[in-house]
Write a protein that holds these residues in place. Structure first.
Motif, PDB file in Angstrom:
ATOM      1  N   THR A  28       0.611   7.668 -32.068  1.00  0.00           N
ATOM      2  CA  THR A  28       1.221   7.207 -33.309  1.00  0.00           C
ATOM      3  C   THR A  28       0.199   6.965 -34.405  1.00  0.00           C
ATOM      4  O   THR A  28       0.365   7.408 -35.546  1.00  0.00           O
ATOM      5  CB  THR A  28       2.008   5.903 -33.049  1.00  0.00           C
ATOM      6  N   GLN A  29      -0.881   6.260 -34.085  1.00  0.00           N
ATOM      7  CA  GLN A  29      -1.902   5.926 -35.070  1.00  0.00           C
ATOM      8  C   GLN A  29      -2.601   7.165 -35.607  1.00  0.00           C
ATOM      9  O   GLN A  29      -3.030   7.188 -36.758  1.00  0.00           O
ATOM     10  CB  GLN A  29      -2.932   4.984 -34.454  1.00  0.00           C
ATOM     11  N   ASP A  30      -2.750   8.184 -34.768  1.00  0.00           N
ATOM     12  CA  ASP A  30      -3.438   9.393 -35.209  1.00  0.00           C
ATOM     13  C   ASP A  30      -2.753  10.016 -36.418  1.00  0.00           C
ATOM     14  O   ASP A  30      -3.419  10.525 -37.324  1.00  0.00           O
ATOM     15  CB  ASP A  30      -3.508  10.420 -34.071  1.00  0.00           C
ATOM     16  N   PHE A  31      -1.425   9.994 -36.450  1.00  0.00           N
ATOM     17  CA  PHE A  31      -0.701  10.543 -37.591  1.00  0.00           C
ATOM     18  C   PHE A  31      -1.082   9.819 -38.879  1.00  0.00           C
ATOM     19  O   PHE A  31      -1.435  10.435 -39.881  1.00  0.00           O
ATOM     20  CB  PHE A  31       0.813  10.425 -37.365  1.00  0.00           C
ATOM     21  N   SER A  51       2.205  10.897 -48.930  1.00  0.00           N
ATOM     22  CA  SER A  51       1.858  11.573 -47.675  1.00  0.00           C
ATOM     23  C   SER A  51       1.540  10.557 -46.586  1.00  0.00           C
ATOM     24  O   SER A  51       1.941  10.719 -45.420  1.00  0.00           O
ATOM     25  CB  SER A  51       0.643  12.481 -47.881  1.00  0.00           C
ATOM     26  N   ILE A  52       0.817   9.508 -46.957  1.00  0.00           N
ATOM     27  CA  ILE A  52       0.442   8.482 -45.984  1.00  0.00           C
ATOM     28  C   ILE A  52       1.675   7.773 -45.440  1.00  0.00           C
ATOM     29  O   ILE A  52       1.810   7.551 -44.228  1.00  0.00           O
ATOM     30  CB  ILE A  52      -0.526   7.472 -46.628  1.00  0.00           C
ATOM     31  N   ASN A  53       2.601   7.429 -46.334  1.00  0.00           N
ATOM     32  CA  ASN A  53       3.825   6.750 -45.905  1.00  0.00           C
ATOM     33  C   ASN A  53       4.630   7.622 -44.941  1.00  0.00           C
ATOM     34  O   ASN A  53       5.126   7.139 -43.914  1.00  0.00           O
ATOM     35  CB  ASN A  53       4.686   6.413 -47.126  1.00  0.00           C
ATOM     36  N   ILE A  58       6.499   9.200 -39.508  1.00  0.00           N
ATOM     37  CA  ILE A  58       6.633  10.212 -38.454  1.00  0.00           C
ATOM     38  C   ILE A  58       6.028   9.706 -37.151  1.00  0.00           C
ATOM     39  O   ILE A  58       6.602   9.871 -36.065  1.00  0.00           O
ATOM     40  CB  ILE A  58       5.958  11.530 -38.885  1.00  0.00           C
ATOM     41  N   GLY A  59       4.859   9.078 -37.249  1.00  0.00           N
ATOM     42  CA  GLY A  59       4.216   8.554 -36.051  1.00  0.00           C
ATOM     43  C   GLY A  59       5.062   7.513 -35.346  1.00  0.00           C
ATOM     44  O   GLY A  59       5.213   7.542 -34.120  1.00  0.00           O
TER      45      GLY A  59
END
Length: 278
Positions: A28-31, A51-53, A58-59
């Motif tokens: 999850t964190q990788d996303f 994009s960050i949000n 997604i993660g």
């Protein structure tokens, strides 16, 4: 086959949950962290704040789909602590959950660091800093905006986590108008995106001690130094305490304003023969 003893079964269950949470948070964190790295190191040419949000949303969505049945998809230490306070999980289980979350988050930060090491080195000329024109510590953990006071930052994190908890309870409360199970992970991910879009300006919306503290520890080890803890008037403790208090208050608010007012379900009537009738 011999039957496992109670202690062996508990040990197996704890190991399975720990490994699931570790891989879950790494996944999850990788996303999210890799997207922040891409936006910062790409100087805005390969992504924006939106994009960050979306990446964090997604993660979270995929993480809940992946481990919802194994561990309840516990990805937030604040919510895990709240569940323990409410008596829904035992203290030992809570400790195991938080340990798995922290370890997975730490490894996720290490993975993103390795993935973007060349870009980091080029962007900073080999000098990893917390502040300044080539600061990169905010790739891994949150830091408040320069115009936000410590009290304002605390309130921002507290409020954002209250909204997170309220949203999660609305989505999952079976006594109310809960979403269908298959849609709950996706709606939770959208909830995270919404919080980021509306409440991310002041602090970057950590809303989760497990998301913020382990990567901060990693950056302290990996070259940014202890300034990651002393910067912005020792900001680091706020993403740990404010989400925890916000989560607890969110539950209280939900119970006072919604749960206590949900009408009880009518029990089916029974005729003289004892059979249920509509």
């Amino acid at each position: 086959f011999c039957r496992k003893t109670s202690k062996e079964a508990q040990s197996t269950t704890a190991t399975r949950i720990l490994l699931t949470l570790l891989s879950l948070f790494l996944f999850t964190q990788d996303f999210g962290l890799s997207c922040v790295a891409q936006v910062v190191l790409g100087k805005g040419s390969v992504g924006q704040y939106l994009s960050i949000n979306i990446a964090f949303g997604i993660g979270v969505t995929l993480g809940i789909y992946a481990a919802g049945k194994i561990s309840g998809a516990h990805m937030n230490a604040a919510i895990t602590i709240t569940q323990c306070v409410l008596g829904n999980i035992s203290p030992k289980t809570a400790v195991a959950y938080v340990f798995g979350q922290f370890l997975g988050s730490f490894l996720a930060a290490a993975a993103v660091f390795a993935l973007y090491y060349d870009a980091l080195y080029d962007y900073t000329n080999g000098s990893f800093t917390v502040t300044g024109p080539t600061a990169t510590a905010m790739i891994f953990s949150t830091y408040p905006a320069s115009n936000v006071s410590l009290q304002g930052a605390f309130f921002s994190e507290f409020t954002a986590t209250v909204m997170l908890m309220l949203g999660i309870l609305v989505i999952h409360d079976e006594k109310n108008n809960a979403a269908v199970k298959g849609a709950q992970p996706m709606l939770t991910g959208i909830l995270v995106v919404g919080i980021g879009l509306g409440m991310g300006l002041n602090t970057g919306y950590a809303i989760n001690p497990s998301r913020d503290l382990p990567p901060r520890i990693f950056t302290a080890i990996a070259g940014w130094g202890m300034e990651v803890f002393s910067a912005d008037h020792c900001w680091w403790w706020i993403p740990v305490t404010a989400p925890t208090l916000g989560s607890l208050f969110g539950v209280l608010l939900y119970k006072l304003c919604i749960e206590f007012h949900i009408p009880p379900e009518a029990e089916p009537e029974k005729d003289e023969a004892g059979t249920e009738t509509s």
